[in-house]
Design an enzyme around this catalytic site. Sequence first.
Site, PDB file in Angstrom:
ATOM      1  N   PHE A 144      -3.417   5.919   3.356  1.00 56.38           N
ATOM      2  CA  PHE A 144      -4.435   5.514   4.344  1.00 56.38           C
ATOM      3  C   PHE A 144      -3.831   5.488   5.743  1.00 56.38           C
ATOM      4  O   PHE A 144      -4.427   5.980   6.707  1.00 56.38           O
ATOM      5  CB  PHE A 144      -4.970   4.127   3.988  1.00 56.38           C
ATOM      6  CG  PHE A 144      -6.106   3.663   4.856  1.00 56.38           C
ATOM      7  CD1 PHE A 144      -5.866   2.829   5.939  1.00 56.38           C
ATOM      8  CD2 PHE A 144      -7.405   4.067   4.597  1.00 56.38           C
ATOM      9  CE1 PHE A 144      -6.904   2.400   6.746  1.00 56.38           C
ATOM     10  CE2 PHE A 144      -8.454   3.637   5.399  1.00 56.38           C
ATOM     11  CZ  PHE A 144      -8.206   2.812   6.468  1.00 56.38           C
ATOM     12  N   GLY A 157       0.685   4.293   1.520  1.00 50.73           N
ATOM     13  CA  GLY A 157       0.934   5.118   2.694  1.00 50.73           C
ATOM     14  C   GLY A 157      -0.153   6.121   3.026  1.00 50.73           C
ATOM     15  O   GLY A 157      -0.265   6.552   4.170  1.00 50.73           O
ATOM     16  N   ASP A 165      -7.797  -7.557   0.893  1.00 52.11           N
ATOM     17  CA  ASP A 165      -6.916  -7.652   2.055  1.00 52.11           C
ATOM     18  C   ASP A 165      -7.717  -7.199   3.270  1.00 52.11           C
ATOM     19  O   ASP A 165      -8.606  -6.329   3.136  1.00 52.11           O
ATOM     20  CB  ASP A 165      -5.676  -6.739   1.894  1.00 52.11           C
ATOM     21  CG  ASP A 165      -5.976  -5.312   2.350  1.00 52.11           C
ATOM     22  OD1 ASP A 165      -6.490  -4.542   1.512  1.00 52.11           O
ATOM     23  OD2 ASP A 165      -5.741  -4.994   3.539  1.00 52.11           O
ATOM     24  N   ASP A 181       0.851  -1.164   0.000  1.00 54.06           N
ATOM     25  CA  ASP A 181       0.000   0.000   0.000  1.00 54.06           C
ATOM     26  C   ASP A 181       0.903   1.236   0.000  1.00 54.06           C
ATOM     27  O   ASP A 181       2.066   1.177   0.377  1.00 54.06           O
ATOM     28  CB  ASP A 181      -0.945  -0.020   1.219  1.00 54.06           C
ATOM     29  CG  ASP A 181      -2.119   0.920   1.028  1.00 54.06           C
ATOM     30  OD1 ASP A 181      -2.999   0.948   1.892  1.00 54.06           O
ATOM     31  OD2 ASP A 181      -2.138   1.644   0.008  1.00 54.06           O
TER      32      ASP A 181
HETATM   33  C1  LIG Z   1     -10.259   6.513   0.771  1.00 49.98           C
HETATM   34  C2  LIG Z   1      -9.296   5.449   0.523  1.00 49.98           C
HETATM   35  C3  LIG Z   1      -8.551   4.590   0.387  1.00 49.98           C
HETATM   36  C4  LIG Z   1      -7.593   3.525   0.166  1.00 49.98           C
HETATM   37  N1  LIG Z   1      -6.306   4.068  -0.097  1.00 49.98           N
HETATM   38  C5  LIG Z   1      -5.185   3.377   0.246  1.00 49.98           C
HETATM   39  N2  LIG Z   1      -3.987   3.778  -0.279  1.00 49.98           N
HETATM   40  N3  LIG Z   1      -5.229   2.353   1.081  1.00 49.98           N
HETATM   41  C6  LIG Z   1      -6.393   1.968   1.692  1.00 49.98           C
HETATM   42  C7  LIG Z   1      -6.366   1.012   2.713  1.00 49.98           C
HETATM   43  C8  LIG Z   1      -7.549   0.682   3.354  1.00 49.98           C
HETATM   44  N4  LIG Z   1      -7.830  -0.161   4.394  1.00 49.98           N
HETATM   45  C9  LIG Z   1      -9.165  -0.046   4.634  1.00 49.98           C
HETATM   46  N5  LIG Z   1      -9.827  -0.722   5.612  1.00 49.98           N
HETATM   47  C10 LIG Z   1     -11.253  -0.605   5.756  1.00 49.98           C
HETATM   48  N6  LIG Z   1      -9.761   0.813   3.774  1.00 49.98           N
HETATM   49  C11 LIG Z   1      -8.767   1.286   2.969  1.00 49.98           C
HETATM   50  C12 LIG Z   1      -8.811   2.223   1.937  1.00 49.98           C
HETATM   51  C13 LIG Z   1      -7.611   2.564   1.311  1.00 49.98           C
END
Ligand SMILES: CC#C[C@H]1NC(N)=Nc2cc3[nH]c(NC)nc3cc21
Length: 371
Positions: free
Chosen positions: A97, A95, A267, A93
């Site tokens: 978030f 970074g 994930d 990922d």
């Molecule tokens: C708005 C936005 C967005 C996304 N952007 C990035 N770079 N990583 C993420 C990781 C996440 N983990 C979870 N867990 C619920 N949601 C996510 C959403 C993102």
Amino acid sequence: MTQEFHFDIAATDSAARTGVITTPRGKIRTPAFMPVGTAATVKAMHPEAVKALGADIVLSNTYHLMLRPGAERIAALGGLHQFMNWPGPILTDSGGFQVMSLAKLRKLDENGVTFQSHIDGARHVLTPERSMEIQDLLGADIQMQFDECVKLPCAEAEARRAMLLSLRWAERSKKAFAQKPGRALFGIVQGGASEALRLESARALVDMDFQGYALGGLAVGEPQEVMLAMIDCAAPHLPTAKPRYLMGVGSPDDLVESVRRGIDMFDCVMPTRAGRHGLAYTRAGKLNLRNACHADDPAPVDRESANAVTRTYSRAYLHHLVKSGEILGMMLLTEINLAYYQDLMAGLRAAIAARRLDEFCAQTKEGWRGS
Ligand SMILES: CC#C[C@H]1NC(N)=Nc2cc3[nH]c(NC)nc3cc21
């Protein structure tokens, strides 16, 4: 071994797809669940055990690894695969978030995000260019664009501002991406719970042409039907022949319903985090091993499971380990949960290939009702 990245769909069942993503470091059977390996480890698991449970790919995080031990240090030690002894594909990922959810004193502007480390307070800057550089230093097989992850739910105007900034950062991420043989960069569709914003984001990212597309900003507290509506809205506007990744999702039921709508990759920290807290995911639903009702139960979690730990260790013993705070309790329940998630994904893949997905989903949900 191929030096290419490509996705081959083997079969479909309504909107659901099953296939294989081929990378220089190995193949990824889809639909795929990626165990979360945030700090270069799937917590409480040996990497060999993660592989043995059926995981083809793991996820790791730019934010955590840039802070500790440092991306340049991992590169000097041979890259993330060698560092964590995971020879298979790794997705990192970008970074955005984690900066939003973990960092202190964040300052965001057009260039990027300046923040203080949640570990030692040191000041750092993340931009699309630096995020790409870090993911390249780590040697990730699939890299994610750098995006702004605004706290959701939020007003539509704020979601639109963040979505448009993320589109500009998508352009900069793509420009800075070191397109090495077999490496892939995914764009991230933003837009909160707005169908119009999701469509605008998806169409703009497709015009930029990425090797895959993620949906971000879902499963952040909204009802499941809202999340599913956003998938229904965006997925048809993403290229059929490219992987679709739903970030941070989800529960077994979220996985089933999202696979039915054409999602290929997932994930989520649920199976690993829940395992460390005494919760088991099983074919009969969730089991809280902290509950005293298990104290004298000699039965295993699931005597029909293909996984030896799930099939043999008694609920009484797991209850004892969990109540005693023993490390083995975290290890065993993490394995039980990852085994269940991978078995669920394998069942979904087989059901799609046999074009009996609806029947499989009905049987799976019937089993959960037993809990
Ligand atoms: C708005 C936005 C967005 C996304 N952007 C990035 N770079 N990583 C993420 C990781 C996440 N983990 C979870 N867990 C619920 N949601 C996510 C959403 C993102």
